[in-house]
Design a protein around this motif. Structure first.
Motif, PDB file in Angstrom:
ATOM      1  N   VAL A  94      17.642  88.521  11.905  1.00 30.32           N
ATOM      2  CA  VAL A  94      17.171  87.438  11.049  1.00 30.32           C
ATOM      3  C   VAL A  94      15.993  86.747  11.721  1.00 30.32           C
ATOM      4  O   VAL A  94      16.058  86.400  12.910  1.00 30.32           O
ATOM      5  N   VAL A  95      14.902  86.561  10.967  1.00 27.91           N
ATOM      6  CA  VAL A  95      13.697  85.922  11.498  1.00 27.91           C
ATOM      7  C   VAL A  95      13.398  84.681  10.650  1.00 27.91           C
ATOM      8  O   VAL A  95      12.672  84.766   9.644  1.00 27.91           O
ATOM      9  N   PRO A  96      13.943  83.519  11.006  1.00 28.00           N
ATOM     10  CA  PRO A  96      13.765  82.311  10.184  1.00 28.00           C
ATOM     11  C   PRO A  96      12.310  81.933   9.939  1.00 28.00           C
ATOM     12  O   PRO A  96      11.984  81.360   8.890  1.00 28.00           O
ATOM     13  N   ASP A  97      11.417  82.242  10.888  1.00 22.18           N
ATOM     14  CA  ASP A  97      10.013  81.865  10.721  1.00 22.18           C
ATOM     15  C   ASP A  97       9.339  82.587   9.558  1.00 22.18           C
ATOM     16  O   ASP A  97       8.265  82.174   9.111  1.00 22.18           O
ATOM     17  N   SER A  98       9.951  83.675   9.081  1.00 20.29           N
ATOM     18  CA  SER A  98       9.357  84.421   7.974  1.00 20.29           C
ATOM     19  C   SER A  98      10.086  84.184   6.651  1.00 20.29           C
ATOM     20  O   SER A  98       9.808  84.856   5.652  1.00 20.29           O
ATOM     21  N   PHE A  99      10.998  83.224   6.612  1.00 18.91           N
ATOM     22  CA  PHE A  99      11.718  82.929   5.372  1.00 18.91           C
ATOM     23  C   PHE A  99      10.743  82.504   4.274  1.00 18.91           C
ATOM     24  O   PHE A  99       9.779  81.771   4.521  1.00 18.91           O
ATOM     25  N   THR A 100      11.022  82.950   3.047  1.00 20.71           N
ATOM     26  CA  THR A 100      10.226  82.540   1.889  1.00 20.71           C
ATOM     27  C   THR A 100      11.088  81.978   0.756  1.00 20.71           C
ATOM     28  O   THR A 100      10.585  81.256  -0.107  1.00 20.71           O
ATOM     29  N   HIS A 101      12.387  82.312   0.746  1.00 13.45           N
ATOM     30  CA  HIS A 101      13.243  81.907  -0.364  1.00 13.45           C
ATOM     31  C   HIS A 101      14.451  81.072   0.056  1.00 13.45           C
ATOM     32  O   HIS A 101      15.132  80.507  -0.798  1.00 13.45           O
ATOM     33  N   GLY A 102      14.741  81.013   1.335  1.00 11.67           N
ATOM     34  CA  GLY A 102      15.896  80.262   1.796  1.00 11.67           C
ATOM     35  C   GLY A 102      17.067  81.162   2.127  1.00 11.67           C
ATOM     36  O   GLY A 102      17.139  82.314   1.700  1.00 11.67           O
ATOM     37  N   THR A 103      17.993  80.623   2.904  1.00 16.42           N
ATOM     38  CA  THR A 103      19.171  81.394   3.282  1.00 16.42           C
ATOM     39  C   THR A 103      20.131  81.522   2.108  1.00 16.42           C
ATOM     40  O   THR A 103      20.002  80.818   1.094  1.00 16.42           O
TER      41      THR A 103
END
Length: 295
Positions: free
Chosen positions: A258-267
């Motif tokens: 999991v790479v949080p810095d690349s999130f676009t839509h949310g968990t």
């Protein structure tokens, strides 16, 4: 889901039989397209004849702009015996009724979006896209684009089956249309141009997507009160769909981390939470993800 209770929208456009699936190559003005091969050929002709290739291209694209495109000519309403398309018309029709009422309550006028059914590939005012992109909304032409094969992928790949799960997907994309009409999308675009953080946990893109989830929940709340069309398990199906397409879950499945810095839509948890917020409250004022300290 007793979706047949819903009013059918007249704003569903069937572009599934468009030539080439609505696709195209590199585009020049007016959304018309020339393939890369054609461009290379034109440049070669220019060299051989001593003409300016750009002048040739300009003449051809000018002719293309004057002629109606194939996709415009062939787009029409879905056939009456197409049950999947009828389902989409029922869901879209109810989003029109819901948001028309919500906007009226707030002294505004709702403008219905078009929903384009395509197969494989499509051109929009936001560019060319394939089915691999999934359903999407284009603010430039205020249209939702959907390949119905995505619903099968939801069931097979994401284990997110059920008609209300599919309705949630449509309502989420319509949520982006609501954002456009309310001026939210333009503010996000301005923030992007100013260099604000877009991706990553807590970024503006994530907040925008989570608000669309919340708006989908608002629609579900209002629709249920009006039509009483939900059956046991329907809300769970929508929550399962929201959970299945969270950034963290998709990244874990696709790349093993999991790479949080690349999130676009949310968990997954965030998407479930905001849909539930919209469904529980039924008010757009409860969907201000941009002001939320914790998503």
């Amino acid at each position: 889901m007793l979706w047949k209770k819903g009013r059918r929208s007249d704003n569903v456009v069937d572009a599934r039989d468009d030539s080439g699936g609505g696709g195209g190559g590199m585009r020049f003005g007016g959304g018309k397209g020339l393939s890369l091969t054609a461009i290379v050929l034109i440049v070669g002709i220019g060299w051989l004849t001593g003409q300016d290739p750009l002048q040739i291209l300009g003449q051809l694209t000018g002719q293309m702009e004057q002629a109606p495109s194939v996709s415009t000519q062939t787009r029409q309403a879905p056939p009456a015996n197409d049950q999947q398309a009828d389902f989409v018309r029922a869901v879209l029709g109810d989003t029109e009724d819901t948001w028309g009422q919500v906007f009226k309550e707030n002294g505004l006028v709702y403008k219905n979006p078009k929903l384009i059914l395509f197969r494989g590939r499509v051109n929009s005012a936001c560019g060319s896209a394939t089915s691999a992109s999934g359903p999407f909304y284009c603010p430039a032409d205020q249209q939702v684009y959907l390949d119905l094969d995505f619903f099968r992928e939801m069931s097979q790949r994401f284990q997110a089956a059920g008609e209300f799960a599919q309705a949630y997907v449509i309502a989420h994309e319509v949520g982006h249309h609501v954002q456009t009409l309310l001026g939210i999308s333009s503010k996000i675009q301005a923030a992007r141009q100013q260099g604000r953080q877009m991706q990553g946990d807590g970024g503006l893109l994530v907040r925008q997507e989570l608000q669309a989830d919340c708006f989908a929940g608002v629609w579900a709340n209002r629709a249920q009160k009006r039509l009483n069309w939900l059956e046991p398990g329907d809300i769970e199906a929508a929550l399962n769909a929201a959970n299945a397409i969270g950034d963290d879950r998709l990244q874990q499945q696709g790349q093993g981390r999991v790479v949080p810095d690349s999130f676009t839509h949310g968990t997954s948890a965030q998407r479930v939470r905001w849909f539930k917020t919209g469904f529980t409250e039924g008010q757009i004022t409860q969907c201000d993800t941009f002001a939320a300290k914790s998503l």
